[in-house]
Design a protein around this motif. Structure first.
Motif, PDB file in Angstrom:
ATOM      1  N   TRP A 166     -22.160 -90.515 -74.232  1.00 19.48           N
ATOM      2  CA  TRP A 166     -20.983 -91.281 -74.352  1.00 19.48           C
ATOM      3  C   TRP A 166     -19.736 -90.391 -74.037  1.00 19.48           C
ATOM      4  N   VAL A 167     -18.689 -91.045 -73.744  1.00 16.78           N
ATOM      5  CA  VAL A 167     -17.526 -90.531 -73.526  1.00 16.78           C
ATOM      6  C   VAL A 167     -16.318 -90.980 -73.968  1.00 16.78           C
ATOM      7  N   GLN A 168     -15.318 -90.367 -74.293  1.00 10.53           N
ATOM      8  CA  GLN A 168     -13.999 -90.911 -74.836  1.00 10.53           C
ATOM      9  C   GLN A 168     -12.929 -90.792 -73.898  1.00 10.53           C
ATOM     10  N   GLY A 169     -12.282 -91.905 -73.714  1.00 14.71           N
ATOM     11  CA  GLY A 169     -10.870 -91.884 -72.753  1.00 14.71           C
ATOM     12  C   GLY A 169      -9.986 -92.850 -73.057  1.00 14.71           C
ATOM     13  N   VAL A 170      -9.085 -92.896 -72.043  1.00 17.38           N
ATOM     14  CA  VAL A 170      -7.718 -93.700 -72.282  1.00 17.38           C
ATOM     15  C   VAL A 170      -7.334 -94.257 -70.760  1.00 17.38           C
ATOM     16  N   ASN A 171      -6.955 -95.671 -71.009  1.00 20.32           N
ATOM     17  CA  ASN A 171      -6.596 -96.464 -70.004  1.00 20.32           C
ATOM     18  C   ASN A 171      -5.092 -96.619 -69.987  1.00 20.32           C
ATOM     19  N   VAL A 172      -4.259 -96.301 -69.274  1.00 22.19           N
ATOM     20  CA  VAL A 172      -2.943 -96.665 -68.999  1.00 22.19           C
ATOM     21  C   VAL A 172      -2.741 -97.721 -68.220  1.00 22.19           C
ATOM     22  N   MET A 173      -2.261 -98.897 -68.704  1.00 18.06           N
ATOM     23  CA  MET A 173      -2.207-100.012 -67.967  1.00 18.06           C
ATOM     24  C   MET A 173      -0.761-100.690 -67.861  1.00 18.06           C
ATOM     25  N   ARG A 174      -0.333-101.354 -66.688  1.00 16.42           N
ATOM     26  CA  ARG A 174       1.039-101.974 -66.496  1.00 16.42           C
ATOM     27  C   ARG A 174       0.658-103.383 -66.044  1.00 16.42           C
ATOM     28  N   GLY A 190       2.128-111.319 -66.163  1.00 12.04           N
ATOM     29  CA  GLY A 190       0.914-111.820 -66.835  1.00 12.04           C
ATOM     30  C   GLY A 190      -0.437-111.394 -66.268  1.00 12.04           C
ATOM     31  N   ARG A 191      -0.160-110.337 -65.176  1.00 12.79           N
ATOM     32  CA  ARG A 191      -1.358-109.846 -64.416  1.00 12.79           C
ATOM     33  C   ARG A 191      -1.430-108.367 -64.503  1.00 12.79           C
ATOM     34  N   ILE A 192      -2.480-107.520 -64.444  1.00 17.91           N
ATOM     35  CA  ILE A 192      -2.658-106.103 -64.517  1.00 17.91           C
ATOM     36  C   ILE A 192      -2.349-105.853 -62.901  1.00 17.91           C
ATOM     37  N   VAL A 193      -1.480-104.836 -62.969  1.00 19.64           N
ATOM     38  CA  VAL A 193      -0.874-104.085 -61.618  1.00 19.64           C
ATOM     39  C   VAL A 193      -1.231-103.075 -61.511  1.00 19.64           C
ATOM     40  N   GLU A 194      -1.578-102.299 -62.538  1.00 16.16           N
ATOM     41  CA  GLU A 194      -1.850-100.890 -62.513  1.00 16.16           C
ATOM     42  C   GLU A 194      -2.908-100.589 -63.780  1.00 16.16           C
ATOM     43  N   ALA A 195      -3.978 -99.723 -63.451  1.00 14.17           N
ATOM     44  CA  ALA A 195      -4.915 -99.276 -64.463  1.00 14.17           C
ATOM     45  C   ALA A 195      -5.320 -97.762 -64.181  1.00 14.17           C
ATOM     46  N   LEU A 196      -4.688 -96.820 -64.902  1.00 17.20           N
ATOM     47  CA  LEU A 196      -5.214 -95.467 -64.623  1.00 17.20           C
ATOM     48  C   LEU A 196      -5.950 -95.044 -65.808  1.00 17.20           C
ATOM     49  N   GLY A 197      -7.523 -94.677 -65.392  1.00 12.46           N
ATOM     50  CA  GLY A 197      -8.208 -94.095 -66.246  1.00 12.46           C
ATOM     51  C   GLY A 197      -8.260 -92.701 -66.490  1.00 12.46           C
ATOM     52  N   VAL A 199      -3.937-101.808 -58.639  1.00 11.59           N
ATOM     53  CA  VAL A 199      -4.256-100.560 -58.291  1.00 11.59           C
ATOM     54  C   VAL A 199      -4.950 -99.784 -59.529  1.00 11.59           C
ATOM     55  N   MET A 200      -6.211 -99.345 -59.192  1.00  7.50           N
ATOM     56  CA  MET A 200      -7.077 -98.897 -60.578  1.00  7.50           C
ATOM     57  C   MET A 200      -7.714 -97.426 -60.001  1.00  7.50           C
ATOM     58  N   GLU A 201      -7.444 -96.627 -60.902  1.00  3.28           N
ATOM     59  CA  GLU A 201      -8.167 -95.297 -60.644  1.00  3.28           C
ATOM     60  C   GLU A 201      -9.161 -95.208 -61.946  1.00  3.28           C
ATOM     61  N   SER A 202     -10.240 -95.085 -61.713  1.00  7.86           N
ATOM     62  CA  SER A 202     -11.328 -94.684 -62.695  1.00  7.86           C
ATOM     63  C   SER A 202     -11.437 -93.342 -63.030  1.00  7.86           C
ATOM     64  N   VAL A 203     -12.050 -92.983 -63.950  1.00  2.00           N
ATOM     65  CA  VAL A 203     -12.025 -91.576 -64.486  1.00  2.00           C
ATOM     66  C   VAL A 203     -12.888 -90.692 -63.906  1.00  2.00           C
ATOM     67  N   ARG A 204     -13.749 -91.207 -62.936  1.00  4.99           N
ATOM     68  CA  ARG A 204     -14.391 -90.362 -62.179  1.00  4.99           C
ATOM     69  C   ARG A 204     -14.374 -90.600 -60.689  1.00  4.99           C
ATOM     70  N   PRO A 205     -14.650 -89.728 -59.809  1.00  6.07           N
ATOM     71  CA  PRO A 205     -14.837 -88.520 -60.206  1.00  6.07           C
ATOM     72  C   PRO A 205     -13.640 -87.632 -60.077  1.00  6.07           C
TER      73      PRO A 205
END
Length: 131
Positions: free
Chosen positions: A95-103, A107-114, A34-40
Motif C-alpha cells: 500500500w501507499v499513502q498520497g495526496v491529490n491536489v485537484m482544481r 463543475g468539472r475537474i481541470v487539474e489533478a496532481l498526484g 491535465v492529470m499527473e499520477s504519482v508514478r514514475p
C-alpha cells in the motif's frame, strides 16, 4: 442545470473509486483536464484531455486487485486536497499513502496532481554538527 460545486465534484470522483463505479466519472472531467499520477518518480505520468484522463481513472476504478480509500478531503474554493491510501495487494507492505491536489472549474475537474510517499530511499537533510 446548476453547476456542481467543487465539493460535489470531488465527492462523486471519490465515490467512483470507493464504490467501483467508473460510470460516476462521466461528465466530471473537463475537455482540457491535465492529470499527473504519482508514478514514475519524480514527476509522474502526465495525461491530458477528457478522454485520456477518464480512461486512466476508469482503469484504476476497474482494477479489482486495488483499493483506493480517501482519508480526508479539504475543499477551498475551486481547489480540493484528497489525502488517500491505495492498496495494491494483500501484503502488509502493499500500500501507499498520497495526496491529490485537484482544481475544479465550472463543475468539472481541470487539474489533478498526484503525490505519493515513496518506498525508495530518499536522503534526509544532514544532521547539524554537534557543538
Amino acid at each position: 442545470m446548476s453547476v456542481r460545486t467543487t465539493a460535489e465534484v470531488i465527492a462523486r470522483f471519490n465515490r467512483a473509486f470507493t464504490d467501483r463505479e467508473a460510470g460516476l466519472l462521466a461528465d466530471l472531467v473537463a475537455e482540457d483536464c491535465v492529470m499527473e499520477s504519482v508514478r514514475p518518480a519524480p514527476r509522474g505520468e502526465r495525461v491530458a484531455g477528457r478522454e485520456a484522463c477518464t480512461e486512466w481513472w476508469a482503469a484504476l476504478v476497474d482494477d479489482d486487485t486495488a483499493r483506493f480509500a480517501p482519508q480526508e478531503v479539504i475543499v477551498a474554493g475551486d481547489r480540493a486536497t484528497i489525502v488517500w491510501t491505495y492498496r495494491f495487494g494483500d501484503g502488509a507492505d502493499q500500500w501507499v499513502q498520497g495526496v491529490n491536489v485537484m482544481r475544479v472549474t465550472d463543475g468539472r475537474i481541470v487539474e489533478a496532481l498526484g503525490f505519493g510517499k515513496s518506498a525508495g530511499e530518499i536522503p534526509l537533510a544532514a544532521e547539524p554538527d554537534a557543538a
